[in-house]
Design a protein around this motif. Structure first.
Motif, PDB file in Angstrom:
ATOM      1  N   VAL A  58       0.837  -1.206   0.000  1.00 51.32           N
ATOM      2  CA  VAL A  58       0.000   0.000   0.000  1.00 51.32           C
ATOM      3  C   VAL A  58       0.866   1.248   0.000  1.00 51.32           C
ATOM      4  O   VAL A  58       0.573   2.227  -0.701  1.00 51.32           O
ATOM      5  CB  VAL A  58      -0.968  -0.008   1.208  1.00 51.32           C
ATOM      6  N   GLY A  59       1.963   1.239   0.754  1.00 56.58           N
ATOM      7  CA  GLY A  59       2.854   2.399   0.778  1.00 56.58           C
ATOM      8  C   GLY A  59       3.486   2.667  -0.574  1.00 56.58           C
ATOM      9  O   GLY A  59       3.509   3.811  -1.049  1.00 56.58           O
ATOM     10  N   LEU A  60       3.991   1.614  -1.232  1.00 56.12           N
ATOM     11  CA  LEU A  60       4.605   1.788  -2.551  1.00 56.12           C
ATOM     12  C   LEU A  60       3.580   2.221  -3.589  1.00 56.12           C
ATOM     13  O   LEU A  60       3.850   3.083  -4.440  1.00 56.12           O
ATOM     14  CB  LEU A  60       5.281   0.481  -2.977  1.00 56.12           C
ATOM     15  N   TYR A  61       2.402   1.612  -3.532  1.00 58.97           N
ATOM     16  CA  TYR A  61       1.350   1.995  -4.475  1.00 58.97           C
ATOM     17  C   TYR A  61       0.952   3.457  -4.278  1.00 58.97           C
ATOM     18  O   TYR A  61       0.715   4.187  -5.252  1.00 58.97           O
ATOM     19  CB  TYR A  61       0.130   1.094  -4.296  1.00 58.97           C
ATOM     20  N   SER A  62       0.891   3.883  -3.026  1.00 59.50           N
ATOM     21  CA  SER A  62       0.515   5.277  -2.744  1.00 59.50           C
ATOM     22  C   SER A  62       1.526   6.249  -3.349  1.00 59.50           C
ATOM     23  O   SER A  62       1.147   7.304  -3.882  1.00 59.50           O
ATOM     24  CB  SER A  62       0.399   5.501  -1.242  1.00 59.50           C
ATOM     25  N   LEU A  63       2.813   5.911  -3.283  1.00 57.29           N
ATOM     26  CA  LEU A  63       3.840   6.766  -3.877  1.00 57.29           C
ATOM     27  C   LEU A  63       3.665   6.846  -5.393  1.00 57.29           C
ATOM     28  O   LEU A  63       3.769   7.928  -5.986  1.00 57.29           O
ATOM     29  CB  LEU A  63       5.228   6.236  -3.527  1.00 57.29           C
ATOM     30  N   LEU A  64       3.395   5.696  -6.037  1.00 52.65           N
ATOM     31  CA  LEU A  64       3.205   5.692  -7.489  1.00 52.65           C
ATOM     32  C   LEU A  64       1.958   6.462  -7.887  1.00 52.65           C
ATOM     33  O   LEU A  64       1.965   7.241  -8.847  1.00 52.65           O
ATOM     34  CB  LEU A  64       3.119   4.245  -7.987  1.00 52.65           C
ATOM     35  N   LEU A  65       0.878   6.260  -7.145  1.00 56.73           N
ATOM     36  CA  LEU A  65      -0.365   6.978  -7.422  1.00 56.73           C
ATOM     37  C   LEU A  65      -0.173   8.485  -7.287  1.00 56.73           C
ATOM     38  O   LEU A  65      -0.651   9.267  -8.115  1.00 56.73           O
ATOM     39  CB  LEU A  65      -1.458   6.488  -6.468  1.00 56.73           C
ATOM     40  N   THR A  66       0.549   8.899  -6.248  1.00 54.31           N
ATOM     41  CA  THR A  66       0.800  10.326  -6.050  1.00 54.31           C
ATOM     42  C   THR A  66       1.656  10.892  -7.178  1.00 54.31           C
ATOM     43  O   THR A  66       1.410  12.003  -7.657  1.00 54.31           O
ATOM     44  CB  THR A  66       1.483  10.556  -4.696  1.00 54.31           C
ATOM     45  N   ALA A  67       2.658  10.120  -7.621  1.00 53.04           N
ATOM     46  CA  ALA A  67       3.488  10.564  -8.748  1.00 53.04           C
ATOM     47  C   ALA A  67       2.650  10.708 -10.007  1.00 53.04           C
ATOM     48  O   ALA A  67       2.826  11.659 -10.784  1.00 53.04           O
ATOM     49  CB  ALA A  67       4.629   9.580  -8.973  1.00 53.04           C
ATOM     50  N   MET A  68       1.714   9.778 -10.222  1.00 53.03           N
ATOM     51  CA  MET A  68       0.838   9.883 -11.389  1.00 53.03           C
ATOM     52  C   MET A  68      -0.032  11.128 -11.312  1.00 53.03           C
ATOM     53  O   MET A  68      -0.191  11.860 -12.296  1.00 53.03           O
ATOM     54  CB  MET A  68      -0.033   8.631 -11.486  1.00 53.03           C
ATOM     55  N   ALA A  69      -0.610  11.386 -10.139  1.00 53.63           N
ATOM     56  CA  ALA A  69      -1.468  12.556  -9.986  1.00 53.63           C
ATOM     57  C   ALA A  69      -0.689  13.850 -10.225  1.00 53.63           C
ATOM     58  O   ALA A  69      -1.191  14.784 -10.857  1.00 53.63           O
ATOM     59  CB  ALA A  69      -2.102  12.564  -8.594  1.00 53.63           C
ATOM     60  N   LEU A  70       0.554  13.890  -9.740  1.00 52.53           N
ATOM     61  CA  LEU A  70       1.379  15.073  -9.962  1.00 52.53           C
ATOM     62  C   LEU A  70       1.725  15.215 -11.446  1.00 52.53           C
ATOM     63  O   LEU A  70       1.656  16.313 -12.005  1.00 52.53           O
ATOM     64  CB  LEU A  70       2.655  14.987  -9.131  1.00 52.53           C
ATOM     65  N   GLY A  71       2.102  14.110 -12.083  1.00 47.07           N
ATOM     66  CA  GLY A  71       2.388  14.159 -13.516  1.00 47.07           C
ATOM     67  C   GLY A  71       1.176  14.586 -14.316  1.00 47.07           C
ATOM     68  O   GLY A  71       1.289  15.352 -15.284  1.00 47.07           O
ATOM     69  N   ALA A  72      -0.007  14.120 -13.910  1.00 43.55           N
ATOM     70  CA  ALA A  72      -1.230  14.485 -14.625  1.00 43.55           C
ATOM     71  C   ALA A  72      -1.503  15.980 -14.546  1.00 43.55           C
ATOM     72  O   ALA A  72      -2.060  16.573 -15.472  1.00 43.55           O
ATOM     73  CB  ALA A  72      -2.408  13.697 -14.059  1.00 43.55           C
ATOM     74  N   SER A  73      -1.096  16.602 -13.448  1.00 42.81           N
ATOM     75  CA  SER A  73      -1.326  18.044 -13.293  1.00 42.81           C
ATOM     76  C   SER A  73      -0.493  18.861 -14.277  1.00 42.81           C
ATOM     77  O   SER A  73      -0.782  20.031 -14.517  1.00 42.81           O
ATOM     78  CB  SER A  73      -1.012  18.475 -11.854  1.00 42.81           C
ATOM     79  N   ARG A  74       0.551  18.257 -14.871  1.00 44.22           N
ATOM     80  CA  ARG A  74       1.409  18.962 -15.810  1.00 44.22           C
ATOM     81  C   ARG A  74       0.920  18.845 -17.244  1.00 44.22           C
ATOM     82  O   ARG A  74       1.455  19.511 -18.134  1.00 44.22           O
ATOM     83  CB  ARG A  74       2.837  18.418 -15.714  1.00 44.22           C
ATOM     84  N   ALA A  75      -0.059  17.974 -17.493  1.00 44.60           N
ATOM     85  CA  ALA A  75      -0.533  17.783 -18.867  1.00 44.60           C
ATOM     86  C   ALA A  75      -1.644  18.777 -19.208  1.00 44.60           C
ATOM     87  O   ALA A  75      -1.476  19.639 -20.067  1.00 44.60           O
ATOM     88  CB  ALA A  75      -1.008  16.344 -19.065  1.00 44.60           C
ATOM     89  N   ARG A  76      -2.752  18.665 -18.539  1.00 45.63           N
ATOM     90  CA  ARG A  76      -3.883  19.570 -18.744  1.00 45.63           C
ATOM     91  C   ARG A  76      -4.631  19.732 -17.429  1.00 45.63           C
ATOM     92  O   ARG A  76      -4.473  18.922 -16.511  1.00 45.63           O
ATOM     93  CB  ARG A  76      -4.823  19.029 -19.824  1.00 45.63           C
ATOM     94  N   LEU A  77      -5.482  20.736 -17.380  1.00 46.18           N
ATOM     95  CA  LEU A  77      -6.264  20.956 -16.167  1.00 46.18           C
ATOM     96  C   LEU A  77      -7.138  19.748 -15.873  1.00 46.18           C
ATOM     97  O   LEU A  77      -7.230  19.292 -14.729  1.00 46.18           O
ATOM     98  CB  LEU A  77      -7.116  22.211 -16.311  1.00 46.18           C
ATOM     99  N   LEU A  98      -6.785   9.835  -6.664  1.00 54.49           N
ATOM    100  CA  LEU A  98      -6.238   9.821  -5.304  1.00 54.49           C
ATOM    101  C   LEU A  98      -7.352   9.680  -4.263  1.00 54.49           C
ATOM    102  O   LEU A  98      -7.236   8.889  -3.315  1.00 54.49           O
ATOM    103  CB  LEU A  98      -5.466  11.113  -5.050  1.00 54.49           C
ATOM    104  N   ALA A  99      -8.426  10.448  -4.440  1.00 54.39           N
ATOM    105  CA  ALA A  99      -9.526  10.398  -3.483  1.00 54.39           C
ATOM    106  C   ALA A  99     -10.177   9.020  -3.469  1.00 54.39           C
ATOM    107  O   ALA A  99     -10.465   8.464  -2.396  1.00 54.39           O
ATOM    108  CB  ALA A  99     -10.556  11.468  -3.839  1.00 54.39           C
ATOM    109  N   SER A 100     -10.392   8.449  -4.659  1.00 55.36           N
ATOM    110  CA  SER A 100     -11.027   7.140  -4.751  1.00 55.36           C
ATOM    111  C   SER A 100     -10.193   6.063  -4.068  1.00 55.36           C
ATOM    112  O   SER A 100     -10.697   5.266  -3.265  1.00 55.36           O
ATOM    113  CB  SER A 100     -11.254   6.791  -6.230  1.00 55.36           C
ATOM    114  N   ASP A 101      -8.891   6.029  -4.369  1.00 58.39           N
ATOM    115  CA  ASP A 101      -8.041   4.984  -3.814  1.00 58.39           C
ATOM    116  C   ASP A 101      -7.762   5.192  -2.324  1.00 58.39           C
ATOM    117  O   ASP A 101      -7.533   4.221  -1.591  1.00 58.39           O
ATOM    118  CB  ASP A 101      -6.728   4.910  -4.593  1.00 58.39           C
ATOM    119  N   THR A 102      -7.795   6.435  -1.867  1.00 56.66           N
ATOM    120  CA  THR A 102      -7.647   6.684  -0.434  1.00 56.66           C
ATOM    121  C   THR A 102      -8.841   6.119   0.324  1.00 56.66           C
ATOM    122  O   THR A 102      -8.691   5.551   1.423  1.00 56.66           O
ATOM    123  CB  THR A 102      -7.500   8.188  -0.152  1.00 56.66           C
ATOM    124  N   LEU A 103     -10.017   6.231  -0.265  1.00 53.00           N
ATOM    125  CA  LEU A 103     -11.207   5.664   0.368  1.00 53.00           C
ATOM    126  C   LEU A 103     -11.117   4.139   0.405  1.00 53.00           C
ATOM    127  O   LEU A 103     -11.499   3.501   1.403  1.00 53.00           O
ATOM    128  CB  LEU A 103     -12.459   6.108  -0.381  1.00 53.00           C
TER     129      LEU A 103
END
Length: 233
Positions: A138-157, A167-172
């Protein structure tokens, strides 16, 4: 694979299946939930391909389908395999976001810091309540998910919003694995954030990857879309 005329029908089929799935969750219909959930991401992937989208984008959605299906079966092994499938999908998203995202700036660094604090804080809170065999995955997956969310913020709004919803869905989901108190019908809220997350990521990356026609002779260059940069060779 490009079938522009089929794309709207496939998107409509995805939307109707998503509504049927959410309705089945609220109604408590296990049969309808089991039938509709595995069909969601293949329909969205078919829509992506019909619009001429990149194969890694369709791959990310199909990895999501594998994860969705595995999570239906229940059990720790299925959960870990499903998490691995979603992780492979995040890898595809990261590749596409790196290819089509804008260069990092102060906004990216600030958002990255906020995401890092949120990720580490959430994992630290979940850690004592997770089963020992779940903590590291879960810890490793959380790091990858967070990296994806950050990368996604650089593509488009819209991809940034999609990453945040993921992030919200998987945190739940993780809070349920840790046996934290859940809202009524937690699967409904998980899917209510997950489905638009996948759509926004797919649609935003399709738009970012779309080639721009060169301007005609003497024409002024077109302004570049938000976050779009030429693809790496």
């Amino acid at each position: 694979m490009r079938r522009p005329r089929a794309a709207p029908a496939l998107l409509a089929a995805f939307a109707l299946t998503a509504l049927a799935h959410l309705g089945a969750l609220l109604a408590g219909s296990a049969v309808a939930t089991t039938v509709t959930k595995p069909a969601l991401m293949p329909l969205l992937a078919a829509h992506v391909l019909a619009r001429g989208g990149p194969r890694p984008l369709a791959g990310a959605l199909l990895f999501g389908c594998c994860g969705d299906t595995l999570l239906l079966t229940g059990g720790d092994t299925a959960f870990l395999l499903g998490m691995a499938s979603f992780a492979a999908g995040h890898g595809c998203y990261l590749l596409l976001c790196a290819r089509h995202g804008a260069p990092g700036g102060r906004r990216t660094y600030g958002l990255g810091g906020a995401y890092a604090v949120a990720c580490l804080g959430t994992v630290a809170l979940l850690w004592p309540d997770l089963a020992p065999g779940m903590r590291v995955p879960v810890g490793l997956y959380s790091l990858l998910l967070t990296a994806m969310a950050l990368g996604a913020s650089r593509a488009r709004l819209r991809t940034g919003i999609g990453g945040l919803l993921f992030l919200a869905s998987d945190t739940l989901i993780a809070s349920g694995v840790a046996d934290w108190p859940q809202p009524p019908v937690p699967q409904f809220w998980i899917m209510l954030s997950y489905l638009p997350a996948q759509f926004l990521l797919a649609d935003g990356l399709l738009r970012a990857a779309r080639p721009q026609d060169p301007p005609g002779p003497g024409a002024a260059p077109r302004p570049r879309a938000y976050g779009a940069v030429p693809a790496r060779s």
